[in-house]
Design a protein around this motif. Structure first.
Motif: not given
Length: 397
Positions: A108, A30, A63, A34-35, A111, A38, A66
């Motif tokens: 999010g 995850f 979030s 996120n980095t 999502s 998505g 994702i």
């Protein structure tokens, strides 16, 4: 070669064997997604043990942008209290042992959670009296434009809880939630719940069946605008649909379309505090047991519900009961059969409150039940189009 935007949890160290904890490695997947803004966190076939959470009470937070995806839930086997391998299905599965964790928490925008199974570990079914572990919900939705698709909730205490969402879609949700299947509150935009199948996938043990019949609700709607429920099947619950007031208000303009509630105590209940709830029920059937009460029960005042093409059969008391003062129930194409199984002279349809009105329109069939077809008590009225009195029940053909 890894696909761009896909984050395979096994590439981050997850085992998927149901024995060793996978929480740390799934969190890394995850974090990587996120980095990069998505992507898809992907669970290859396996059983992933979730035993802790990075945030108190949460397993994984989904979030913006994702997608949490598996490769399908596999074919659920019909287990019994004598099952040998409780996890012998194919597909991508999460195993929850810690009752204090919500495994999936959605915050999010946009999502998606799809093609996954979620298993909870309960005590031996031979325990008398049997009670489920009070796990937190399997999925909590606190975001907007959220899609849940092809999810198998094997045996959660509570399945899906949604609060404060704008636009929620659930499509093909199945399993055996033990206390609550779906609970939605304060949805301020479109809610579309379709293709729900709550059945005894996990266990048909008598102890489990008694618990769910006495205590469990398949779907709860609190304060929501225009929620649509279509192609719904639920068996063995206390109630198929419950409409209940929350701190935010009540449900308005609900629609139930193509629903089959089987062997439940009640089919649809609008509870006493849900004043001014409104909605429609179309293509609805309720098949009860000798312990079932009513296919439709309106307890709140000032409720307005329109019904068409409904069939209610095998109930201990009334097929349809209106207890809310000044509530209005309009019915066309209704079939009530085998009501008053208790033999205590319950009418098939009853308006039992002051000012309650039941309008019975065209094509009403009542047969093989008690000696009273329709009745209005305590100032209630039963209206028949172009009739001052109602003849003996007869088929409409």
């Amino acid at each position: 070669m890894a696909l761009e935007g896909y984050f395979n949890v096994k590439d981050f160290g997850a085992f998927g064997d149901g024995k060793r904890s996978d929480t740390e490695y799934i969190e890394k997947a995850f974090a990587a997604a996120n980095t990069q803004g998505g992507g898809v966190v992907w669970f290859p076939p396996g059983l992933y043990l979730i035993d802790q959470g990075s945030t108190v009470g949460r397993g994984f937070t989904i979030s913006d942008s994702i997608t949490l995806a598996g490769t399908g839930t596999g074919k659920p086997q019909f287990d019994t209290e004598k099952e040998v391998d409780p996890f012998a299905t194919n597909g991508s599965k999460l195993l929850i042992k810690n009752p204090d964790i919500i495994p999936i928490f959605v915050t999010g925008l946009g999502s998606v959670i799809r093609d996954l199974a979620i298993y909870h570990q309960h005590d031996d079914l031979s325990t008398v009296p049997w009670l489920p572990k009070t796990f937190k919900e399997a999925i909590h939705v606190f975001g907007h434009d959220v899609l849940l698709k092809n999810i198998y909730l094997r045996n959660p205490y509570v399945g899906v809880v949604s609060e404060g969402v704008g636009r929620l879609s659930i499509d093909r949700l199945f399993g055996q939630p033990l206390y609550t299947g779906i609970d939605i509150d304060n949805a301020t935009d479109t809610v579309r719940i379709s293709n729900v199948h709550f059945w005894r996938f996990w266990s048909a043990a008598e102890s489990v069946a008694k618990y769910t019949f006495d205590n469990a609700n398949a779907i709860i709607s609190r304060r929501n605008d225009n929620p649509h429920f279509s192609n719904i099947f639920a068996i063995g619950y206390r109630t198929g649909f419950v409409f209940r007031k929350s701190d935010y208000g009540i449900t308005s303009k609900f629609r139930i379309n193509n629903a089959d509630i089987d062997n439940c105590k009640y089919g649809i209940i609008i509870e006493s505090d849900a004043q001014r709830t409104t909605g429609q029920v179309v293509n609805y059937t309720f098949q009860g047991t000798n312990e079932s009460e009513s296919g439709i029960r309106i307890e709140a005042p000032d409720v307005t519900v329109q019904c068409g093409n409904i069939r209610i059969q095998n109930v201990r008391t009334n097929g349809i009961l209106v207890l809310g003062p000044a509530s209005f129930l309009a019915i066309d194409n209704a079939w009530v059969e085998s009501w008053d199984k208790s033999g205590q002279h319950f009418p098939a349809i009853e308006a039992a409150a002051k000012g309650a009105i039941v309008s019975v329109g065209f094509n009403f069939l009542a047969r093989n039940g008690g000696d009273i077809q329709v009745k209005g008590n305590f100032g209630g009225n039963v209206i028949y189009p172009n009739n001052n009195s109602w003849p003996e029940a007869a088929p409409w053909w």
